[in-house]
Design a protein around this motif. Sequence first.
Motif, PDB file in Angstrom:
ATOM      1  N   LEU A  45       0.832  -1.207   0.000  1.00 46.73           N
ATOM      2  CA  LEU A  45       0.000   0.000   0.000  1.00 46.73           C
ATOM      3  C   LEU A  45       0.866   1.256   0.000  1.00 46.73           C
ATOM      4  N   GLY A  46       1.950   1.233   0.746  1.00 49.22           N
ATOM      5  CA  GLY A  46       2.860   2.376   0.767  1.00 49.22           C
ATOM      6  C   GLY A  46       3.463   2.658  -0.594  1.00 49.22           C
ATOM      7  N   LEU A  48       2.221   1.668  -3.513  1.00 50.60           N
ATOM      8  CA  LEU A  48       1.134   2.082  -4.395  1.00 50.60           C
ATOM      9  C   LEU A  48       0.774   3.552  -4.178  1.00 50.60           C
ATOM     10  N   LEU A  49       0.592   3.948  -2.934  1.00 47.97           N
ATOM     11  CA  LEU A  49       0.232   5.338  -2.651  1.00 47.97           C
ATOM     12  C   LEU A  49       1.317   6.309  -3.096  1.00 47.97           C
ATOM     13  N   GLY A  50       2.553   5.952  -2.847  1.00 43.27           N
ATOM     14  CA  GLY A  50       3.664   6.806  -3.277  1.00 43.27           C
ATOM     15  C   GLY A  50       3.665   7.009  -4.779  1.00 43.27           C
ATOM     16  N   HIS A  51       3.448   5.941  -5.510  1.00 44.09           N
ATOM     17  CA  HIS A  51       3.458   6.045  -6.969  1.00 44.09           C
ATOM     18  C   HIS A  51       2.200   6.739  -7.495  1.00 44.09           C
ATOM     19  N   LEU A  52       1.074   6.567  -6.823  1.00 40.74           N
ATOM     20  CA  LEU A  52      -0.121   7.303  -7.240  1.00 40.74           C
ATOM     21  C   LEU A  52       0.064   8.807  -7.024  1.00 40.74           C
ATOM     22  N   LEU A  53       0.716   9.175  -5.941  1.00 40.07           N
ATOM     23  CA  LEU A  53       1.004  10.590  -5.711  1.00 40.07           C
ATOM     24  C   LEU A  53       1.986  11.124  -6.755  1.00 40.07           C
ATOM     25  N   GLN A  72       1.492  -3.342  -8.031  1.00 38.35           N
ATOM     26  CA  GLN A  72       1.076  -3.272  -6.628  1.00 38.35           C
ATOM     27  C   GLN A  72      -0.415  -3.557  -6.495  1.00 38.35           C
ATOM     28  N   ARG A  73      -1.217  -3.043  -7.409  1.00 39.36           N
ATOM     29  CA  ARG A  73      -2.656  -3.315  -7.365  1.00 39.36           C
ATOM     30  C   ARG A  73      -2.938  -4.804  -7.509  1.00 39.36           C
TER      31      ARG A  73
END
Length: 100
Positions: A45-46, A48-53, A72-73
Amino acid sequence: MHAPSLYETDFYAWTEEQVNLLKNQQWEQVDATNLIEEQELRDRLGVLLGHLLKWQFQSEKRSSWLSTIREQRIQIKLLLADSPSLKPYLNQFFLAAYEL
């Protein structure tokens, strides 16, 4: 059907139990499978969130983030399919990953 484990019925009590087992070096009683899966979910999740940001705020580099976001998804979906008892904690893990 199996009787629900402490992990499934009282997550906080389970974490306290695991901490005590680790502190007392009672390795054979540690719920290693759930501990590892918990950490893996948080880590994924970390990432994924970093890359989405990065996707949102560094649009010129989007192509470099896409494969990691997809991977990651996929891995998070597989992890949740293998360990459905993690699903109730997904929001909690998401918030913790976002804070980090």
